[in-house]
Design an enzyme around this catalytic site. Structure first.
Site, PDB file in Angstrom:
ATOM      1  N   TYR A  10     -44.120 -11.313  -5.249  1.00 53.69           N
ATOM      2  CA  TYR A  10     -44.210 -11.612  -3.823  1.00 53.69           C
ATOM      3  C   TYR A  10     -45.434 -12.479  -3.556  1.00 53.69           C
ATOM      4  O   TYR A  10     -46.491 -12.276  -4.167  1.00 53.69           O
ATOM      5  CB  TYR A  10     -44.342 -10.333  -2.998  1.00 53.69           C
ATOM      6  CG  TYR A  10     -43.062  -9.529  -2.883  1.00 53.69           C
ATOM      7  CD1 TYR A  10     -42.137  -9.823  -1.898  1.00 53.69           C
ATOM      8  CD2 TYR A  10     -42.792  -8.489  -3.761  1.00 53.69           C
ATOM      9  CE1 TYR A  10     -40.963  -9.091  -1.774  1.00 53.69           C
ATOM     10  CE2 TYR A  10     -41.624  -7.755  -3.648  1.00 53.69           C
ATOM     11  CZ  TYR A  10     -40.715  -8.065  -2.662  1.00 53.69           C
ATOM     12  OH  TYR A  10     -39.556  -7.341  -2.549  1.00 53.69           O
ATOM     13  N   TYR A  38     -38.769  -6.608 -10.565  1.00 53.78           N
ATOM     14  CA  TYR A  38     -40.205  -6.447 -10.811  1.00 53.78           C
ATOM     15  C   TYR A  38     -40.520  -4.998 -11.171  1.00 53.78           C
ATOM     16  O   TYR A  38     -39.801  -4.072 -10.794  1.00 53.78           O
ATOM     17  CB  TYR A  38     -41.038  -6.924  -9.620  1.00 53.78           C
ATOM     18  CG  TYR A  38     -40.757  -6.270  -8.288  1.00 53.78           C
ATOM     19  CD1 TYR A  38     -41.293  -5.027  -7.955  1.00 53.78           C
ATOM     20  CD2 TYR A  38     -39.992  -6.927  -7.342  1.00 53.78           C
ATOM     21  CE1 TYR A  38     -41.064  -4.450  -6.731  1.00 53.78           C
ATOM     22  CE2 TYR A  38     -39.735  -6.353  -6.107  1.00 53.78           C
ATOM     23  CZ  TYR A  38     -40.283  -5.119  -5.798  1.00 53.78           C
ATOM     24  OH  TYR A  38     -40.043  -4.541  -4.574  1.00 53.78           O
ATOM     25  N   ARG A  48     -37.532  -2.468 -10.315  1.00 48.47           N
ATOM     26  CA  ARG A  48     -36.646  -2.648  -9.171  1.00 48.47           C
ATOM     27  C   ARG A  48     -35.647  -3.763  -9.490  1.00 48.47           C
ATOM     28  O   ARG A  48     -36.024  -4.817 -10.003  1.00 48.47           O
ATOM     29  CB  ARG A  48     -37.441  -3.030  -7.927  1.00 48.47           C
ATOM     30  CG  ARG A  48     -38.462  -1.967  -7.523  1.00 48.47           C
ATOM     31  CD  ARG A  48     -38.385  -1.681  -6.051  1.00 48.47           C
ATOM     32  NE  ARG A  48     -37.044  -1.320  -5.661  1.00 48.47           N
ATOM     33  CZ  ARG A  48     -36.533  -1.537  -4.454  1.00 48.47           C
ATOM     34  NH1 ARG A  48     -37.267  -2.127  -3.542  1.00 48.47           N
ATOM     35  NH2 ARG A  48     -35.299  -1.173  -4.166  1.00 48.47           N
ATOM     36  N   HIS A  57     -33.478  -7.748  -5.165  1.00 46.12           N
ATOM     37  CA  HIS A  57     -33.129  -7.290  -3.825  1.00 46.12           C
ATOM     38  C   HIS A  57     -33.796  -8.182  -2.800  1.00 46.12           C
ATOM     39  O   HIS A  57     -34.778  -8.886  -3.099  1.00 46.12           O
ATOM     40  CB  HIS A  57     -33.545  -5.832  -3.619  1.00 46.12           C
ATOM     41  CG  HIS A  57     -35.029  -5.612  -3.745  1.00 46.12           C
ATOM     42  ND1 HIS A  57     -35.656  -5.454  -4.958  1.00 46.12           N
ATOM     43  CD2 HIS A  57     -36.007  -5.560  -2.808  1.00 46.12           C
ATOM     44  CE1 HIS A  57     -36.954  -5.294  -4.769  1.00 46.12           C
ATOM     45  NE2 HIS A  57     -37.189  -5.372  -3.464  1.00 46.12           N
ATOM     46  N   HIS A 100     -35.196  -7.937   1.250  1.00 48.52           N
ATOM     47  CA  HIS A 100     -35.491  -7.088   2.406  1.00 48.52           C
ATOM     48  C   HIS A 100     -34.952  -7.766   3.668  1.00 48.52           C
ATOM     49  O   HIS A 100     -35.118  -8.984   3.847  1.00 48.52           O
ATOM     50  CB  HIS A 100     -37.000  -6.884   2.547  1.00 48.52           C
ATOM     51  CG  HIS A 100     -37.613  -6.158   1.384  1.00 48.52           C
ATOM     52  ND1 HIS A 100     -37.870  -4.812   1.383  1.00 48.52           N
ATOM     53  CD2 HIS A 100     -38.006  -6.614   0.164  1.00 48.52           C
ATOM     54  CE1 HIS A 100     -38.408  -4.451   0.228  1.00 48.52           C
ATOM     55  NE2 HIS A 100     -38.506  -5.536  -0.529  1.00 48.52           N
TER      56      HIS A 100
HETATM   57 FE   LIG Z   1     -39.170  -5.462  -2.606  1.00 51.13          FE
END
Ligand SMILES: [Fe+2]
Length: 233
Positions: free
Chosen positions: A107, A146, A156, A159, A161
């Site tokens: 991110y 990640y 994870r 995906h 959000h």
């Molecule tokens: Fe996330």
């Protein structure tokens, strides 16, 4: 010496196998204070949500691949779908916001400690308004998985959000969309925290070859088949 699958700084270097670890983050995401009771008279409660117009959006807010001077790394995809209410009626003119990791699973946020590289040409945030049929559409790159450090290091799956405001405050929905067929789905403690298998399936975007390299994900804002939102059990 490090455990198999763990890098010298104790971060997982590859997706682990095995069972899904229990997700311990829900408690931290729940409200810390008791609910504030509202008057029973609905006329006495302001339910109206915020209203957004096209003037509130930038020219590339719905194209996450064109928000910088260069091309971001990763597989280009289209994410699209419809936003409806419980009766299938389109929810028009509603703000849909997305945020995601880059193709490497990082991110663009100072709190992300994942050592994967940042992409100077990808911020990972977008927004658009639904059209007259309740449709939304984004151009982006497929996010990478990640690692999640901590007990039972796990990864994870890819995906995105989502935040949808809906037409009133009771419809505000914040959730996550996954990609059908992702091999990491079965290892995700957050997805596994959704107890209803049907509700988990409603979080999966499905390939839409008719639209090219595209995935479709529809959202229902209320009713028995509403899309699961964060904080629900
Ligand atoms: Fe996330």
């Amino acid at each position: 010496m490090t455990a198999p699958g763990t890098s010298p700084d104790h971060r997982p270097s590859r997706p682990p196998g095995g069972t899904v670890p229990p997700y311990t983050g829900l408690a931290a995401r729940r409200p810390r204070h008791a609910p504030v009771p509202l008057p029973l008279d609905p006329d006495a409660v302001e339910l109206g949500g915020p209203v957004f117009g096209s003037a509130d959006l930038g020219p590339y807010d719905d194209d996450l691949t064109r928000q910088h001077t260069g091309e971001p790394l990763g597989q280009r995809i289209t994410l699209h779908g419809r936003v409806t209410d419980r009766r299938g009626r389109p929810v028009r003119g509603q703000l849909v916001e997305v945020w995601q990791a880059n193709a490497a699973g990082r991110y663009a946020h100072p709190a992300d400690r994942n050592p994967a590289p940042l992409d100077p040409h990808f911020t990972g945030a977008g927004r658009c308004l639904t059209d007259a049929e309740g449709r939304y559409r984004f151009t982006t790159v497929r996010p990478g998985p990640y690692p999640v450090p901590g007990p039972g290091d796990w990864w994870r799956p890819a995906h995105v959000h989502f935040s949808l405001f809906g037409t009133d405050f009771t419809q505000r929905l914040v959730t996550q969309m996954y990609f059908a067929g992702d091999p990491l789905l079965g290892q995700d403690a957050i997805l596994a925290a959704v107890p209803d298998p049907a509700a988990r399936r409603r979080l999966l975007a499905v390939p839409d070859p008719a639209e090219g390299c595209a995935f479709r994900w529809d959202v229902v804002l209320d009713g028995p088949y509403a899309t699961w939102r964060e904080g629900e059990r």
